[in-house]
Design an enzyme around this catalytic site. Structure first.
Site, mmCIF file in Angstrom:
data_model
loop_
_atom_site.group_PDB
_atom_site.id
_atom_site.type_symbol
_atom_site.label_atom_id
_atom_site.label_comp_id
_atom_site.label_asym_id
_atom_site.label_seq_id
_atom_site.Cartn_x
_atom_site.Cartn_y
_atom_site.Cartn_z
ATOM 1 N N GLU A 130 -5.011 9.979 -18.073
ATOM 2 C CA GLU A 130 -5.067 10.716 -16.967
ATOM 3 C C GLU A 130 -4.536 12.178 -17.292
ATOM 4 O O GLU A 130 -3.437 12.364 -17.699
ATOM 5 C CB GLU A 130 -4.349 9.948 -15.896
ATOM 6 C CG GLU A 130 -3.997 10.985 -14.612
ATOM 7 C CD GLU A 130 -3.599 10.117 -13.427
ATOM 8 O OE1 GLU A 130 -3.374 10.671 -12.248
ATOM 9 O OE2 GLU A 130 -3.156 8.932 -13.646
ATOM 10 N N ASP A 181 -1.736 1.531 -7.249
ATOM 11 C CA ASP A 181 -0.543 1.738 -6.363
ATOM 12 C C ASP A 181 -0.578 3.040 -5.813
ATOM 13 O O ASP A 181 0.126 3.615 -4.943
ATOM 14 C CB ASP A 181 0.621 1.817 -7.515
ATOM 15 C CG ASP A 181 0.635 2.656 -8.363
ATOM 16 O OD1 ASP A 181 -0.328 3.546 -8.752
ATOM 17 O OD2 ASP A 181 1.577 2.756 -9.064
ATOM 18 N N ASP A 204 -2.918 -2.869 -10.304
ATOM 19 C CA ASP A 204 -1.461 -2.024 -10.637
ATOM 20 C C ASP A 204 -0.237 -2.950 -10.520
ATOM 21 O O ASP A 204 -0.237 -3.399 -9.543
ATOM 22 C CB ASP A 204 -1.567 -0.698 -10.010
ATOM 23 C CG ASP A 204 -2.091 0.621 -10.827
ATOM 24 O OD1 ASP A 204 -1.979 0.296 -12.025
ATOM 25 O OD2 ASP A 204 -2.510 1.539 -10.229
#
Length: 353
Positions: free
Chosen positions: A223, A84, A123
């Site tokens: 992340e 996304d 996503d």
């Protein structure tokens, strides 16, 4: 009799050959017995698990369209994520939040047409899976059926996200989790902020990753977390971790196609290009140079020349065409056509070579 039999066999052979090359005819892969693995076939979850068990790093790249997917396919990348982040990289938004499911499906289909080998992960965009488990499953189904993906990825580790992940897995859809910096949660996080930098946050990263594993996720993206936190999560899990800005101790790594190629030169994008991204090329500079050169050649009437004007009209047809233009009273157009034909004729030097 013999000649007739030969002709029949020949027709049958041609028919079989035709069937083999029809893409809509399924191969007998279920009951056809064991087959050797073709390296050009789609990467599967089983293959990823095998790589993980052997300690072989998993490669993943985020891409959004057909040309980039072809490059990823050619390079032999294991996983292609249709992220996304297209909202920011392709559509120019400041966050990932605005992109819709319909827009994501367009990106998914384009990538699916270009990448034939990597495992494809799509996503789930913001606002398409938070309301209920039914909504989450319905969205995941669309990403597979309409987007051509093999699996989905969802962000976060709240109780509702864990439940959503579990429900999607129970519906028969492979799920990749995502913890640490989760861009869809910037409203709560207060911006694009790394996670796991204090004791409470670091423990939460590991616990969330474990909860996603328990929910049935086949992999978890980590992340923007410190390397020791990523190393702890990787050690605690039995499924592979994919790091992005999380150091070298994950089971694999992911970067965005445009970022790793140094493609984006716009000041706005440069401002938000992640610190952790290594640029393996400066493709953006090459693109800018090519565009400037194109602009200059067009401005100076250097492009297109004879070598890039390949479509010809025979001399006899040209004469007839000029005559018809004159009959229509289009003398000026006839003169322009005649002059252009002379300019397109190869010079003596080029014709003698």
């Amino acid at each position: 009799m013999a000649a007739s039999l030969v002709r029949s066999c020949s027709r049958a052979s041609k028919a079989i050959t035709t069937v083999r090359f029809m893409s809509n005819v399924p191969e007998n892969t279920v009951y056809g017995g064991p087959k050797s693995q073709n390296p050009n076939q789609r990467v599967t979850l089983t293959q990823l698990r095998q790589k993980h068990r052997k300690g072989e790093p998993i490669t993943m790249v985020t891409a959004y369209d057909y040309p980039s997917a072809v490059h990823i396919d050619t390079a032999g990348i294991d996983v292609c994520l249709v992220g996304d982040s297209a909202a920011m990289v392709v559509h120019g938004y400041d966050t990932t939040l605005p992109i819709s499911l319909e827009e994501m499906l367009v990106h998914c289909r384009a990538v699916a047409r270009g990448a034939k080998r990597p495992l494809l992960v799509g996503d789930l965009p913001f606002g398409t899976y938070e309301s209920s488990t039914n909504q989450a499953v319905d969205t995941a189904v669309r990403v597979l059926k309409e987007g051509g993906m093999d699996a989905i990825k969802l962000e976060g580790g709240s109780a509702s996200r864990i439940t959503a992940a579990k429900s999607i897995v129970e519906a028969g859809i492979a799920v990749m989790g995502h913890v640490g910096l989760t861009p869809q949660a910037i409203s709560v996080l207060g911006g694009f902020r790394p996670q796991g930098k204090n004791i409470t946050s670091a423990v939460k990263v590991v616990e969330t990753a474990m909860a996603l594993q328990e929910a049935g996720c086949f992999s978890v993206v980590l992340e923007c977390v410190p390397p020791p936190v990523a190393a702890a999560a990787t050690s605690a899990l039995n499924i592979p971790t994919i790091g992005i800005g999380a150091g070298p101790f994950c089971s694999g790594q992911v970067l965005v196609y445009h970022d790793l190629l140094g493609m984006m030169q716009h000041p706005h994008h440069a401002k938000v290009t992640p610190k952790f991204c290594k640029q393996y090329a400066q493709v953006g500079e090459v693109i800018n140079k090519a565009l400037l050169e194109y602009k200059e050649e067009v401005s100076k009437h250097l492009f297109p020349g004879p070598s890039h004007s390949p479509y010809k009209i025979a001399s006899s047809d040209l004469d007839g065409f000029l005559s018809e233009l004159q009959k229509l009273g289009l003398d000026k157009a006839a003169s322009a056509a005649a002059a252009s034909a002379e300019k397109m004729e190869p010079s003596d030097s080029s014709s003698s070579q």
